[in-house]
Design a protein around this motif. Sequence first.
Motif, PDB file in Angstrom:
ATOM      1  N   VAL A   1       0.853  -1.198   0.000  1.00 18.60           N
ATOM      2  CA  VAL A   1       0.000   0.000   0.000  1.00 18.60           C
ATOM      3  C   VAL A   1       0.886   1.246   0.000  1.00 18.60           C
ATOM      4  CG1 VAL A   1      -1.676   1.352   1.342  1.00 18.60           C
ATOM      5  CG2 VAL A   1      -1.983  -1.130   1.088  1.00 18.60           C
ATOM      6  N   ARG A   2       1.898   1.271   0.857  1.00 18.46           N
ATOM      7  CA  ARG A   2       2.813   2.424   0.919  1.00 18.46           C
ATOM      8  C   ARG A   2       3.526   2.647  -0.413  1.00 18.46           C
ATOM      9  NH1 ARG A   2       4.038   0.287   5.909  1.00 18.46           N
ATOM     10  NH2 ARG A   2       5.975  -0.620   5.168  1.00 18.46           N
ATOM     11  N   GLU A   3       3.852   1.560  -1.104  1.00 18.30           N
ATOM     12  CA  GLU A   3       4.568   1.655  -2.375  1.00 18.30           C
ATOM     13  C   GLU A   3       3.632   1.920  -3.552  1.00 18.30           C
ATOM     14  OE1 GLU A   3       7.153  -1.702  -2.848  1.00 18.30           O
ATOM     15  OE2 GLU A   3       8.290  -1.204  -1.037  1.00 18.30           O
ATOM     16  N   GLY A   4       2.319   1.949  -3.272  1.00 21.89           N
ATOM     17  CA  GLY A   4       1.360   2.262  -4.320  1.00 21.89           C
ATOM     18  C   GLY A   4       1.004   1.111  -5.229  1.00 21.89           C
ATOM     19  N   ILE A   5       1.343  -0.111  -4.811  1.00 21.14           N
ATOM     20  CA  ILE A   5       1.035  -1.270  -5.656  1.00 21.14           C
ATOM     21  C   ILE A   5      -0.107  -2.117  -5.084  1.00 21.14           C
ATOM     22  CG2 ILE A   5       3.275  -1.375  -6.808  1.00 21.14           C
ATOM     23  CD1 ILE A   5       4.113  -3.554  -4.842  1.00 21.14           C
ATOM     24  N   PHE A   6      -0.801  -1.577  -4.107  1.00 16.06           N
ATOM     25  CA  PHE A   6      -1.998  -2.211  -3.563  1.00 16.06           C
ATOM     26  C   PHE A   6      -2.905  -1.091  -3.070  1.00 16.06           C
ATOM     27  CE2 PHE A   6      -4.683  -5.177  -1.300  1.00 16.06           C
ATOM     28  CZ  PHE A   6      -4.562  -6.326  -2.068  1.00 16.06           C
ATOM     29  N   THR A   7      -4.194  -1.274  -3.174  1.00 19.48           N
ATOM     30  CA  THR A   7      -5.132  -0.232  -2.768  1.00 19.48           C
ATOM     31  C   THR A   7      -5.151  -0.061  -1.253  1.00 19.48           C
ATOM     32  OG1 THR A   7      -6.935  -1.843  -2.796  1.00 19.48           O
ATOM     33  CG2 THR A   7      -6.649  -0.487  -4.768  1.00 19.48           C
ATOM     34  N   ARG A   8      -5.565   1.135  -0.845  1.00 20.42           N
ATOM     35  CA  ARG A   8      -5.681   1.422   0.590  1.00 20.42           C
ATOM     36  C   ARG A   8      -6.825   0.603   1.184  1.00 20.42           C
ATOM     37  NH1 ARG A   8      -5.243   6.451  -1.883  1.00 20.42           N
ATOM     38  NH2 ARG A   8      -7.484   6.721  -1.698  1.00 20.42           N
ATOM     39  N   PRO A   9      -6.692   0.217   2.436  1.00 17.04           N
ATOM     40  CA  PRO A   9      -7.765  -0.533   3.077  1.00 17.04           C
ATOM     41  C   PRO A   9      -8.984   0.344   3.354  1.00 17.04           C
ATOM     42  CG  PRO A   9      -6.042  -0.039   4.665  1.00 17.04           C
ATOM     43  CD  PRO A   9      -5.548   0.438   3.335  1.00 17.04           C
ATOM     44  N   VAL A  10     -10.095  -0.329   3.572  1.00 16.84           N
ATOM     45  CA  VAL A  10     -11.358   0.325   3.911  1.00 16.84           C
ATOM     46  C   VAL A  10     -11.702  -0.082   5.340  1.00 16.84           C
ATOM     47  CG1 VAL A  10     -13.816   0.450   3.363  1.00 16.84           C
ATOM     48  CG2 VAL A  10     -12.146   0.185   1.525  1.00 16.84           C
TER      49      VAL A  10
ATOM     50  N   SER B   1      -8.640  -7.772  -9.236  1.00 23.98           N
ATOM     51  CA  SER B   1      -7.999  -7.014 -10.308  1.00 23.98           C
ATOM     52  C   SER B   1      -6.485  -6.964 -10.123  1.00 23.98           C
ATOM     53  CB  SER B   1      -8.545  -5.586 -10.350  1.00 23.98           C
ATOM     54  OG  SER B   1      -9.899  -5.582 -10.679  1.00 23.98           O
ATOM     55  N   LEU B   2      -6.042  -6.761  -8.894  1.00 20.69           N
ATOM     56  CA  LEU B   2      -4.610  -6.688  -8.630  1.00 20.69           C
ATOM     57  C   LEU B   2      -3.936  -8.044  -8.808  1.00 20.69           C
ATOM     58  CD1 LEU B   2      -4.824  -4.244  -5.642  1.00 20.69           C
ATOM     59  CD2 LEU B   2      -3.783  -3.773  -7.867  1.00 20.69           C
ATOM     60  N   VAL B   3      -4.590  -9.103  -8.388  1.00 20.93           N
ATOM     61  CA  VAL B   3      -4.043 -10.445  -8.590  1.00 20.93           C
ATOM     62  C   VAL B   3      -3.946 -10.750 -10.082  1.00 20.93           C
ATOM     63  CG1 VAL B   3      -4.489 -12.911  -8.277  1.00 20.93           C
ATOM     64  CG2 VAL B   3      -4.750 -11.344  -6.344  1.00 20.93           C
ATOM     65  N   ALA B   4      -4.993 -10.419 -10.831  1.00 24.33           N
ATOM     66  CA  ALA B   4      -4.988 -10.660 -12.274  1.00 24.33           C
ATOM     67  C   ALA B   4      -3.862  -9.891 -12.956  1.00 24.33           C
ATOM     68  CB  ALA B   4      -6.337 -10.275 -12.871  1.00 24.33           C
ATOM     69  N   ALA B   5      -3.616  -8.668 -12.518  1.00 21.76           N
ATOM     70  CA  ALA B   5      -2.536  -7.867 -13.094  1.00 21.76           C
ATOM     71  C   ALA B   5      -1.181  -8.515 -12.835  1.00 21.76           C
ATOM     72  CB  ALA B   5      -2.567  -6.451 -12.522  1.00 21.76           C
ATOM     73  N   CYS B   6      -0.995  -9.031 -11.638  1.00 15.94           N
ATOM     74  CA  CYS B   6       0.270  -9.700 -11.307  1.00 15.94           C
ATOM     75  C   CYS B   6       0.440 -10.985 -12.105  1.00 15.94           C
ATOM     76  CB  CYS B   6       0.350  -9.978  -9.808  1.00 15.94           C
ATOM     77  SG  CYS B   6       0.523  -8.474  -8.833  1.00 15.94           S
ATOM     78  N   VAL B   7      -0.618 -11.760 -12.212  1.00 18.46           N
ATOM     79  CA  VAL B   7      -0.567 -13.006 -12.983  1.00 18.46           C
ATOM     80  C   VAL B   7      -0.258 -12.704 -14.455  1.00 18.46           C
ATOM     81  CG1 VAL B   7      -1.957 -14.934 -13.830  1.00 18.46           C
ATOM     82  CG2 VAL B   7      -2.047 -14.305 -11.413  1.00 18.46           C
ATOM     83  N   ALA B   8      -0.787 -11.589 -14.958  1.00 17.84           N
ATOM     84  CA  ALA B   8      -0.566 -11.200 -16.348  1.00 17.84           C
ATOM     85  C   ALA B   8       0.836 -10.621 -16.572  1.00 17.84           C
ATOM     86  CB  ALA B   8      -1.627 -10.188 -16.774  1.00 17.84           C
ATOM     87  N   GLY B   9       1.602 -10.467 -15.488  1.00 19.37           N
ATOM     88  CA  GLY B   9       2.969  -9.988 -15.617  1.00 19.37           C
ATOM     89  C   GLY B   9       3.101  -8.485 -15.778  1.00 19.37           C
ATOM     90  N   LYS B  10       2.110  -7.743 -15.298  1.00 17.22           N
ATOM     91  CA  LYS B  10       2.161  -6.286 -15.388  1.00 17.22           C
ATOM     92  C   LYS B  10       3.318  -5.745 -14.555  1.00 17.22           C
ATOM     93  CE  LYS B  10      -1.498  -5.981 -17.932  1.00 17.22           C
ATOM     94  NZ  LYS B  10      -1.400  -5.637 -19.341  1.00 17.22           N
ATOM     95  N   THR B  11       3.905  -4.658 -15.015  1.00 19.71           N
ATOM     96  CA  THR B  11       5.015  -4.039 -14.286  1.00 19.71           C
ATOM     97  C   THR B  11       4.486  -3.308 -13.052  1.00 19.71           C
ATOM     98  OG1 THR B  11       4.866  -1.931 -15.453  1.00 19.71           O
ATOM     99  CG2 THR B  11       6.246  -3.648 -16.459  1.00 19.71           C
ATOM    100  N   SER B  12       5.389  -2.947 -12.164  1.00 22.38           N
ATOM    101  CA  SER B  12       4.999  -2.196 -10.967  1.00 22.38           C
ATOM    102  C   SER B  12       4.328  -0.886 -11.349  1.00 22.38           C
ATOM    103  CB  SER B  12       6.212  -1.919 -10.082  1.00 22.38           C
ATOM    104  OG  SER B  12       6.703  -3.115  -9.543  1.00 22.38           O
TER     105      SER B  12
END
Length: 69
Positions: free
Chosen positions: A7-16, A32-43
Amino acid sequence: MSIYRAVREGIFTRPVRIGMNAVGWPDYEVASLVAACVAGKTSNEVRELVVLLHEKRMTALDEVKWPSD
């Protein structure tokens, strides 16, 4: 890496906040974030996605009909 570091690094959404001592994340954001990682998206691509997800969160709140409206 811890989720709070991500979250601090901006690669995960803030908690609710969902309770006095509890937080959570909307399931569609996590998926969505898991799918992006699986798809090999950059940071940087994941950071862009995080921004979009936060915007979606705010848009969803704007569409809610509050009792005082």
